[in-house]
Design a protein around this motif. Sequence first.
Motif, PDB file in Angstrom:
ATOM      1  N   GLY A   1      34.196  42.530  27.746  1.00 15.47           N
ATOM      2  CA  GLY A   1      35.177  43.343  27.033  1.00 15.47           C
ATOM      3  C   GLY A   1      34.572  44.639  26.521  1.00 15.47           C
ATOM      4  N   TRP A   2      33.331  44.548  25.993  1.00 12.48           N
ATOM      5  CA  TRP A   2      32.655  45.738  25.496  1.00 12.48           C
ATOM      6  C   TRP A   2      32.379  46.702  26.640  1.00 12.48           C
ATOM      7  N   LEU A   3      31.935  46.182  27.795  1.00 11.48           N
ATOM      8  CA  LEU A   3      31.690  47.045  28.952  1.00 11.48           C
ATOM      9  C   LEU A   3      32.983  47.703  29.440  1.00 11.48           C
ATOM     10  N   ALA A   4      34.079  46.962  29.422  1.00 10.48           N
ATOM     11  CA  ALA A   4      35.370  47.544  29.814  1.00 10.48           C
ATOM     12  C   ALA A   4      35.777  48.645  28.838  1.00 10.48           C
ATOM     13  N   TYR A   5      35.527  48.433  27.551  1.00  9.63           N
ATOM     14  CA  TYR A   5      35.827  49.442  26.538  1.00  9.63           C
ATOM     15  C   TYR A   5      34.994  50.704  26.775  1.00  9.63           C
ATOM     16  N   ARG A   6      33.688  50.523  26.981  1.00  6.49           N
ATOM     17  CA  ARG A   6      32.817  51.678  27.189  1.00  6.49           C
ATOM     18  C   ARG A   6      33.187  52.435  28.459  1.00  6.49           C
ATOM     19  N   LEU A   7      33.467  51.701  29.534  1.00  4.23           N
ATOM     20  CA  LEU A   7      33.842  52.348  30.789  1.00  4.23           C
ATOM     21  C   LEU A   7      35.147  53.124  30.633  1.00  4.23           C
ATOM     22  N   SER A   8      36.112  52.555  29.939  1.00  5.18           N
ATOM     23  CA  SER A   8      37.386  53.268  29.754  1.00  5.18           C
ATOM     24  C   SER A   8      37.194  54.510  28.890  1.00  5.18           C
TER      25      SER A   8
ATOM     26  N   PRO B   1      42.823  46.365  29.548  1.00  6.48           N
ATOM     27  CA  PRO B   1      41.614  46.077  30.326  1.00  6.48           C
ATOM     28  C   PRO B   1      40.536  45.350  29.515  1.00  6.48           C
ATOM     29  N   VAL B   2      40.398  45.687  28.229  1.00  9.58           N
ATOM     30  CA  VAL B   2      39.406  45.018  27.385  1.00  9.58           C
ATOM     31  C   VAL B   2      39.788  43.558  27.188  1.00  9.58           C
ATOM     32  N   ILE B   3      41.058  43.312  26.874  1.00 10.74           N
ATOM     33  CA  ILE B   3      41.523  41.937  26.690  1.00 10.74           C
ATOM     34  C   ILE B   3      41.398  41.151  27.990  1.00 10.74           C
ATOM     35  N   ALA B   4      41.755  41.776  29.101  1.00  8.74           N
ATOM     36  CA  ALA B   4      41.667  41.110  30.401  1.00  8.74           C
ATOM     37  C   ALA B   4      40.220  40.765  30.734  1.00  8.74           C
ATOM     38  N   GLY B   5      39.300  41.680  30.479  1.00  6.56           N
ATOM     39  CA  GLY B   5      37.884  41.410  30.740  1.00  6.56           C
ATOM     40  C   GLY B   5      37.367  40.264  29.897  1.00  6.56           C
ATOM     41  N   PHE B   6      37.729  40.262  28.620  1.00  6.47           N
ATOM     42  CA  PHE B   6      37.281  39.190  27.729  1.00  6.47           C
ATOM     43  C   PHE B   6      37.828  37.835  28.166  1.00  6.47           C
ATOM     44  N   VAL B   7      39.143  37.768  28.375  1.00  2.00           N
ATOM     45  CA  VAL B   7      39.780  36.490  28.705  1.00  2.00           C
ATOM     46  C   VAL B   7      39.298  35.960  30.058  1.00  2.00           C
ATOM     47  N   SER B   8      39.219  36.819  31.049  1.00  2.72           N
ATOM     48  CA  SER B   8      38.810  36.332  32.372  1.00  2.72           C
ATOM     49  C   SER B   8      37.352  35.890  32.376  1.00  2.72           C
ATOM     50  N   MET B   9      36.471  36.618  31.710  1.00  2.54           N
ATOM     51  CA  MET B   9      35.063  36.210  31.688  1.00  2.54           C
ATOM     52  C   MET B   9      34.865  34.960  30.848  1.00  2.54           C
ATOM     53  N   LEU B  10      35.587  34.838  29.743  1.00  2.00           N
ATOM     54  CA  LEU B  10      35.528  33.604  28.954  1.00  2.00           C
ATOM     55  C   LEU B  10      35.930  32.427  29.827  1.00  2.00           C
ATOM     56  N   GLY B  11      37.017  32.576  30.555  1.00  2.00           N
ATOM     57  CA  GLY B  11      37.502  31.481  31.392  1.00  2.00           C
ATOM     58  C   GLY B  11      36.575  31.153  32.549  1.00  2.00           C
ATOM     59  N   PHE B  12      36.186  32.160  33.310  1.00  2.00           N
ATOM     60  CA  PHE B  12      35.356  31.896  34.485  1.00  2.00           C
ATOM     61  C   PHE B  12      33.949  31.454  34.100  1.00  2.00           C
ATOM     62  N   ALA B  13      33.346  32.071  33.070  1.00  2.00           N
ATOM     63  CA  ALA B  13      32.010  31.651  32.638  1.00  2.00           C
ATOM     64  C   ALA B  13      32.057  30.236  32.072  1.00  2.00           C
ATOM     65  N   GLY B  14      33.116  29.920  31.327  1.00  2.00           N
ATOM     66  CA  GLY B  14      33.264  28.556  30.802  1.00  2.00           C
ATOM     67  C   GLY B  14      33.433  27.539  31.923  1.00  2.00           C
ATOM     68  N   ALA B  15      34.207  27.873  32.940  1.00  2.98           N
ATOM     69  CA  ALA B  15      34.411  26.958  34.075  1.00  2.98           C
ATOM     70  C   ALA B  15      33.110  26.764  34.852  1.00  2.98           C
ATOM     71  N   ILE B  16      32.357  27.841  35.040  1.00  3.50           N
ATOM     72  CA  ILE B  16      31.081  27.725  35.749  1.00  3.50           C
ATOM     73  C   ILE B  16      30.105  26.873  34.938  1.00  3.50           C
ATOM     74  N   ALA B  17      30.082  27.102  33.625  1.00  2.60           N
ATOM     75  CA  ALA B  17      29.185  26.318  32.773  1.00  2.60           C
ATOM     76  C   ALA B  17      29.553  24.837  32.808  1.00  2.60           C
ATOM     77  N   MET B  18      30.828  24.518  32.752  1.00  4.87           N
ATOM     78  CA  MET B  18      31.255  23.109  32.796  1.00  4.87           C
ATOM     79  C   MET B  18      30.958  22.491  34.154  1.00  4.87           C
ATOM     80  N   GLY B  19      31.167  23.243  35.213  1.00  2.00           N
ATOM     81  CA  GLY B  19      30.973  22.701  36.559  1.00  2.00           C
ATOM     82  C   GLY B  19      29.521  22.531  36.948  1.00  2.00           C
ATOM     83  N   THR B  20      28.653  23.409  36.476  1.00  2.00           N
ATOM     84  CA  THR B  20      27.250  23.346  36.909  1.00  2.00           C
ATOM     85  C   THR B  20      26.348  22.561  35.967  1.00  2.00           C
TER      86      THR B  20
END
Length: 161
Positions: free
Chosen positions: A75-82, A36-55
């Motif tokens: 990723g840190w929030l996913a770690y704390r929540l888990s 879950p931590v890796i998934a949170g990091f990778v997905s937010m890196l990807g989606f935030a990067g795509a939003i930044a490039m697009g906007t």
Amino acid sequence: MGWFLGLGIVGVVLLALSLVFDGVLEGLFDGLLSLPVIAGFVSMLGFAGAIAMGTTGVGTVGATAIGTPAGVVTGWLAYRLSRVLLRDRSGAAPRDDDLIGAPGSVVTAIPADGYGEVLVHLAGQLVKLAAKSPTPVARGADVWVEGTLSQTAVSVRPVER
């Protein structure tokens, strides 16, 4: 932008896999490197990067500079929540010995040579159990649990008033 969207999708797929492969990588680095931590990091890196490039029209380096801190925070929030969810321990499960002395009432009459049924208060809930008594006990009588015969059967005695 396609690479960043791909990273976001990969993160979501990793999150789905973490539901299937629960606990994989949990032991590494005290749970810091879990799916879950890796998934949170990778997905937010990807989606935030795509939003930044697009906007904003920033390049790949700028999108990475924006997406990386967002991924780290997620990723840190996913770690704390888990950690919070894994530490959530309810009270200990009731044991057979916890039934001894519990009050109850007879719902099916107890013959002298067989079993009847009683409703017993256990951990704040009513539990229906098979019951045996040395003397016959009529339906509706109040009883005390003297001992446990199995996980679903108890020996009882009538309450003397």
